[in-house]
Each structure stands twice: as structure tokens, then as C-alpha cells.
Design an enzyme around this catalytic site. Structure first.
Site, PDB file in Angstrom:
ATOM      1  N   PRO A  52       1.064  -1.174   0.119  1.00 37.79           N
ATOM      2  CA  PRO A  52       0.433  -0.115   0.110  1.00 37.79           C
ATOM      3  C   PRO A  52       1.028   0.814   0.163  1.00 37.79           C
ATOM      4  O   PRO A  52       1.811   1.442   1.137  1.00 37.79           O
ATOM      5  CB  PRO A  52      -0.725  -0.404   1.558  1.00 37.79           C
ATOM      6  CG  PRO A  52       0.106  -0.788   2.294  1.00 37.79           C
ATOM      7  CD  PRO A  52       0.953  -1.944   1.217  1.00 37.79           C
ATOM      8  N   MET A  53       0.827   2.180  -1.307  1.00 41.01           N
ATOM      9  CA  MET A  53       1.553   3.173  -0.488  1.00 41.01           C
ATOM     10  C   MET A  53       0.205   4.249  -1.104  1.00 41.01           C
ATOM     11  O   MET A  53      -0.273   5.049  -2.281  1.00 41.01           O
ATOM     12  CB  MET A  53       1.938   3.355  -2.203  1.00 41.01           C
ATOM     13  CG  MET A  53       3.342   1.838  -1.854  1.00 41.01           C
ATOM     14  SD  MET A  53       4.711   1.969  -3.309  1.00 41.01           S
ATOM     15  CE  MET A  53       3.493   1.001  -4.563  1.00 41.01           C
ATOM     16  N   ALA A  54       0.156   5.360  -0.429  1.00 43.76           N
ATOM     17  CA  ALA A  54      -0.610   6.714  -0.781  1.00 43.76           C
ATOM     18  C   ALA A  54      -0.159   7.319  -1.696  1.00 43.76           C
ATOM     19  O   ALA A  54       1.015   8.014  -2.008  1.00 43.76           O
ATOM     20  CB  ALA A  54      -0.016   7.761   0.939  1.00 43.76           C
TER      21      ALA A  54
ATOM     22  N   CYS B 170       2.537   3.315   9.421  1.00 44.89           N
ATOM     23  CA  CYS B 170       2.509   4.274   8.979  1.00 44.89           C
ATOM     24  C   CYS B 170       3.982   5.507   9.256  1.00 44.89           C
ATOM     25  O   CYS B 170       3.359   5.780  11.236  1.00 44.89           O
ATOM     26  CB  CYS B 170       1.340   5.018   8.618  1.00 44.89           C
ATOM     27  SG  CYS B 170       2.217   6.965   7.349  1.00 44.89           S
TER      28      CYS B 170
ATOM     29  N   LYS C 256      -0.011  -4.054   9.375  1.00 42.57           N
ATOM     30  CA  LYS C 256       1.407  -3.871   9.050  1.00 42.57           C
ATOM     31  C   LYS C 256       2.020  -2.895  10.014  1.00 42.57           C
ATOM     32  O   LYS C 256       1.543  -2.392  10.753  1.00 42.57           O
ATOM     33  CB  LYS C 256       0.991  -3.316   7.548  1.00 42.57           C
ATOM     34  CG  LYS C 256       2.484  -2.662   7.145  1.00 42.57           C
ATOM     35  CD  LYS C 256       1.974  -2.373   5.519  1.00 42.57           C
ATOM     36  CE  LYS C 256       3.815  -2.148   4.584  1.00 42.57           C
ATOM     37  NZ  LYS C 256       4.452  -0.878   5.291  1.00 42.57           N
TER      38      LYS C 256
ATOM     39  N   GLY D 276      10.573  -3.820   2.149  1.00 45.79           N
ATOM     40  CA  GLY D 276      11.566  -2.779   2.840  1.00 45.79           C
ATOM     41  C   GLY D 276      13.006  -3.025   2.000  1.00 45.79           C
ATOM     42  O   GLY D 276      13.293  -4.259   1.889  1.00 45.79           O
ATOM     43  N   ASP D 277      13.527  -1.968   1.002  1.00 48.10           N
ATOM     44  CA  ASP D 277      14.034  -2.000   0.231  1.00 48.10           C
ATOM     45  C   ASP D 277      14.337  -3.311  -0.851  1.00 48.10           C
ATOM     46  O   ASP D 277      14.978  -4.021  -1.144  1.00 48.10           O
ATOM     47  CB  ASP D 277      15.747  -2.146   1.118  1.00 48.10           C
ATOM     48  CG  ASP D 277      16.275  -0.877   1.919  1.00 48.10           C
ATOM     49  OD1 ASP D 277      15.198   0.609   2.020  1.00 48.10           O
ATOM     50  OD2 ASP D 277      16.659  -0.965   2.726  1.00 48.10           O
TER      51      ASP D 277
ATOM     52  N   ARG E 199       8.648   0.903  -3.466  1.00 43.55           N
ATOM     53  CA  ARG E 199       8.727   2.026  -4.484  1.00 43.55           C
ATOM     54  C   ARG E 199       9.984   1.471  -5.773  1.00 43.55           C
ATOM     55  O   ARG E 199      10.040   1.397  -6.434  1.00 43.55           O
ATOM     56  CB  ARG E 199       9.549   2.819  -3.517  1.00 43.55           C
ATOM     57  CG  ARG E 199       9.177   3.539  -2.304  1.00 43.55           C
ATOM     58  CD  ARG E 199      10.289   4.429  -1.126  1.00 43.55           C
ATOM     59  NE  ARG E 199      10.492   3.793  -0.809  1.00 43.55           N
ATOM     60  CZ  ARG E 199      12.327   3.792  -0.495  1.00 43.55           C
ATOM     61  NH1 ARG E 199      12.140   5.089  -0.378  1.00 43.55           N
ATOM     62  NH2 ARG E 199      12.370   2.349   1.194  1.00 43.55           N
TER      63      ARG E 199
END
Length: 329
Positions: A17-19, A103, A142, A204-205, A228
Site C-alpha cells: 500500500p502506498m499513499a 505509517c 502492517k 523494505g528495500d 517503491r
């Protein structure tokens, strides 16, 4: 590959999930490359209760988007439960309810939401227990390693959440205070899945296939969450899926013609979802990520961020890039 409650997750790759990013259009786009589970953007419980138009827009769901987790955040058990009532009232077609205890954004934490829960595990457990009783769907959460380096409590958090009835846990391997800076602390997570009673989705990463392999080998996680690293690089998903299905390592993200096709496909999904003006405005930020590994990146990035207003403007830049690379049909 694994189950969340009775929901079958057919492969290892999960879309984080990404805002402002994981709208229905982006989720549908990433499904094309093998994502097995997607999450909505982070949804405010109060926004739901008040039926804020922007919040409701974030709950657009395409028919091909399953299984899907709706991710809620909120600062109290009471408002989160009311938000679930609204979700039921809206009769949305989703499969999993995820609660955000991860978050790290300051205003979210200051409101008592997100990673603020990591500072009060009693409140966390009481909140999740109530949500599990209320929800008609499997509940997941999460989390992060802890609030800061002096309070790394993920093992206790996991135990409490498992006791409260969650069906899976996604863990971002940083503390809240670290935001998204520095390296993830995978050294703390050796064989973590083997110590858990529910599926672990590690986050993460994850920017390369090697990152995904390393995270899996260290943690033995059931799922790998891509955030990302997948932006403008959707073939990363395909590479991860291929490796964990067959053991084969493939080249990915190196074909400029394919990348341009992906950019246009994503643009058209955005336009269908948001309308041309809003979609192209959004593409000014996300479009350059499709070309970041190619020559003259800065020049074309500036064209995409500063000159586009319409779909046709993007097509002209795509044509220019392909022409410069001698790739026009």
C-alpha cells in the site's frame, strides 16, 4: 503459495500500500506482471465515517482486482469499528481488512495512528481483537520493527497480534523513526517466519531481484512486498515471480521499447480512472520512473515533469525517445 485465512494468495509477490500511488489503476497495471495480492491506499477511518469524497474515490475497485486488502488507519478502536460499518454499508468487493500500525509520517503518529500503536501494545491488542470480532473478512496488520532503536519490539508485537486473531502480518524492516532512510535491518529477522503462526509478508528495500532473494532467504517469509522498487519498474514483479516459481533469473527492465509501452498502458488506465487532466498531472511524477535507467534521463524527465498537459504530449515524448533509440516501427 500461501493463505490469509481462507483467501488463497497464489504467488509470492505482494504490492505494498502506498499513499497517492496504489489506486485501482496502478493495482490493475501491476496485476499484469504477476502481483498476487494488492492493497488499497491507506484509508482514513474518519474519512470513511464522514464519507469524504476523496476517501470514497480511493475505494474504487476494478473487477480484476482480487484478492484485495483494504488498509485502514485510525487513532481509536471506536472509530475503526465505525469505519468497518461504512465499508459494509458500501458493499465493497474486497477480500482482506488490513490495519496500519506502520505509517511513520509525523502527523499520522501525532494523531495516535500508524506507528503510534507500536508504543502501546496493550492498545494495539485491544484494537485488533475488537476488529477481528467485527470484520467479515480476515484481518491483517502492517507493522515496523518498533517505534525507534531503543524500543525494537516486533517479536512482542507479532505475538500480541497473533493472539488477537490476525491472519497475516506485513513487517517493514525499519523503525518508525527511520522513516525510509538508511538500510533495512534484515539482520534482526533471521528465520522470522519459522517463529510465527501466521504468514509473514516482508517489506523494505526490495529494489532488485537480488533484494527479494536475500529478504526471503533471511526471513523465510511467505510473501515479498514490493513498494517503491516497482514504480516504473513493473518487470521486477515478473522477475521475482519467475525466480520463486522456477528458480530462473531473467533480465528485466532493460528494454526501452517495452518500458514505453508500459508507460502508455499505465497512462491510459489512469485516464480511464481519473480523467485526462488529473491523470496527466499525476503522470508528471510517476512517468519519469519508467525511463530512469536509460541515457539522457534528465532531459526526458524534464520533458515529462514540465511540459505534459494532455495524452498527446506524452505520446510525442514517447515517440521522441523511441526515435532517438532507432526503435520506431
Amino acid at each position: 503459495m500461501f493463505k490469509i485465512g481462507d483467501i488463497e494468495i497464489k504467488s509470492k509477490c505482494v504490492l505494498a500500500p502506498m499513499a497517492g500511488i496504489t489506486s485501482a489503476a496502478y493495482r490493475s497495471f501491476m496485476r499484469l506482471f504477476g502481483v498476487s495480492l494488492t492493497y488499497s491506499e491507506m484509508i482514513s477511518d474518519c474519512g470513511l465515517i464522514l464519507k469524504n469524497p476523496n476517501t470514497l474515490e480511493m475505494l474504487t475497485i476494478n473487477k480484476d482486482d482480487a484478492p484485495l486488502a483494504i488498509q485502514l488507519f485510525g487513532n481509536s478502536k471506536e472509530t475503526l469499528l465505525k469505519a468497518i460499518d461504512v465499508l459494509d454499508e458500501l458493499d465493497l468487493k474486497y477480500d482482506i481488512l488490513d490495519i496500519n500500525f506502520a505509517c511513520p509520517v509525523k502527523k499520522i503518529i501525532n494523531s495516535g495512528s500508524g506507528s503510534a500503536y507500536l508504543k502501546d501494545l496493550k492498545r494495539s491488542k485491544e484494537t485488533i481483537e475488537a476488529i477481528v470480532l467485527k470484520s467479515k473478512r480476515p484481518v491483517t496488520a502492517k507493522i515496523r520493527l518498533g517505534y525507534d532503536n531503543n524500543s525494537i519490539n516486533f517479536l512482542e508485537t507479532i505475538r500480541i497480534l497473533e493472539e488477537a486473531g490476525v491472519k497475516a502480518i506485513a513487517l517493514h524492516a525499519r523503525t518508525a523513526k527511520e522513516l525510509y532512510t538508511g538500510k533495512c535491518h534484515y539482520d534482526l529477522l533471521t528465520n522470522l517466519q519459522d517463529k510465527m503462526s501466521v504468514p509473514l509478508i516482508i517489506s523494505g528495500d526490495i529494489f532488485t531481484l537480488e533484494d527479494a532473494i536475500k529478504a526471503s532467504e533471511i526471513t523465510h517469509a511467505s510473501g515479498i512486498m514490493v513498494a517503491r522498487g516497482g514504480l516504473g519498474n513493473p518487470e521486477l514483479i515478473t522477475a521475482i515471480e519467475k525466480y520463486f516459481t522456477s528458480g530462473e533469473k531473467i533480465n528485466y527492465g532493460n528494454d526501452i521499447k517495452l518500458q514505453m509501452n508500459y508507460l502508455v498502458t499505465f497512462m491510459d488506465l489512469l485516464i480511464a480512472e481519473k480523467g485526462e487532466e488529473k491523470a496527466i498531472r499525476y503522470l508528471r511524477g510517476s512517468g519519469p520512473k519508467f525511463i530512469r535507467n536509460f541515457p539522457n534521463y534528465r532531459y526526458y524527465r524534464d520533458l515529462l515533469t514540465k511540459t505534459i498537459k494532455y495524452r498527446e504530449d506524452v505520446l510525442k515524448i514517447v515517440h521522441l525517445i523511441l526515435e532517438k533509440c532507432n526503435l520506431l516501427d
